[in-house]
Design an enzyme around this catalytic site. Structure first.
Site, PDB file in Angstrom:
ATOM      1  N   HIS A  75       0.877  -1.180   0.000  1.00  0.00           N
ATOM      2  CA  HIS A  75       0.000   0.000   0.000  1.00  0.00           C
ATOM      3  C   HIS A  75       0.908   1.222   0.000  1.00  0.00           C
ATOM      4  CE1 HIS A  75      -2.947   2.965   1.001  1.00  0.00           C
ATOM      5  NE2 HIS A  75      -3.897   2.076   1.221  1.00  0.00           N
ATOM      6  N   ARG A  76       0.775   2.056  -1.028  1.00  0.00           N
ATOM      7  CA  ARG A  76       1.697   3.174  -1.188  1.00  0.00           C
ATOM      8  C   ARG A  76       1.121   4.512  -0.734  1.00  0.00           C
ATOM      9  NH1 ARG A  76       3.388   2.364  -7.309  1.00  0.00           N
ATOM     10  NH2 ARG A  76       1.220   2.929  -7.396  1.00  0.00           N
ATOM     11  N   ASP A  77      -0.007   4.475  -0.048  1.00  0.00           N
ATOM     12  CA  ASP A  77      -0.601   5.740   0.374  1.00  0.00           C
ATOM     13  C   ASP A  77      -1.223   5.619   1.767  1.00  0.00           C
ATOM     14  OD1 ASP A  77      -1.208   8.433   0.072  1.00  0.00           O
ATOM     15  OD2 ASP A  77      -3.087   8.048  -0.987  1.00  0.00           O
ATOM     16  N   ILE A  78      -0.447   5.101   2.713  1.00  0.00           N
ATOM     17  CA  ILE A  78      -0.924   4.989   4.090  1.00  0.00           C
ATOM     18  C   ILE A  78      -0.833   6.358   4.736  1.00  0.00           C
ATOM     19  CG2 ILE A  78      -0.480   3.982   6.371  1.00  0.00           C
ATOM     20  CD1 ILE A  78      -1.556   2.002   4.359  1.00  0.00           C
TER      21      ILE A  78
ATOM     22  N   ASN B  23      -6.728   8.198   4.955  1.00  0.00           N
ATOM     23  CA  ASN B  23      -7.150   7.028   4.189  1.00  0.00           C
ATOM     24  C   ASN B  23      -7.563   5.848   5.065  1.00  0.00           C
ATOM     25  OD1 ASN B  23      -6.715   8.338   1.800  1.00  0.00           O
ATOM     26  ND2 ASN B  23      -4.724   7.414   1.413  1.00  0.00           N
TER      27      ASN B  23
END
Length: 88
Positions: free
Chosen positions: A78-81, A85
Site C-alpha cells: 500500500h503506497r498511500d498509508i 485514508n
C-alpha cells in the site's frame, strides 16, 4: 496502472478493506466504485482528540497493522498509508 491496482484490490477479502464493486472508464476518466464506509477517518479522530495516546489509539494501530500484514501476505504494498485514508 490504475485499473491493474483496482483489479488486484478488488480480489482482496478482508473485513477491514473496503470492497471495490466496479472498475470503469467514462469519457476517458478511469474510476472505481467502492463500498461506502460510514464513519470518521483516523485524521478526523486525531483532529477531534488532539492525539491518540489512549487504548483507542492502540486498538486502531493494531487493526491497521493486522490489515497491512494481510495485504503484505498477498505481495501487495500500500503506497498511500495516511490517517486520511484509514476509516474508523
Amino acid at each position: 496502472m490504475f485499473i491493474k491496482e483496482a483489479r488486484v484490490i478488488s480480489k482482496l477479502d478482508h473485513p477491514n478493506i473496503a470492497k471495490i464493486y466496479h472498475i470503469g472508464n467514462s469519457d476517458d476518466i478511469l474510476y472505481h466504485a467502492m463500498e461506502f464506509v460510514d464513519g470518521d477517518t483516523l485524521s478526523d479522530l486525531i483532529e477531534m482528540h488532539g492525539d491518540l495516546n489512549s487504548d483507542k489509539g492502540i486498538e486502531c494501530l493494531i487493526t491497521v497493522c493486522e490489515t497491512l500484514d494481510f495485504v503484505r501476505g498477498k505481495n501487495i504494498v500500500h503506497r498511500d498509508i495516511k490517517p486520511g485514508n484509514i476509516m474508523i
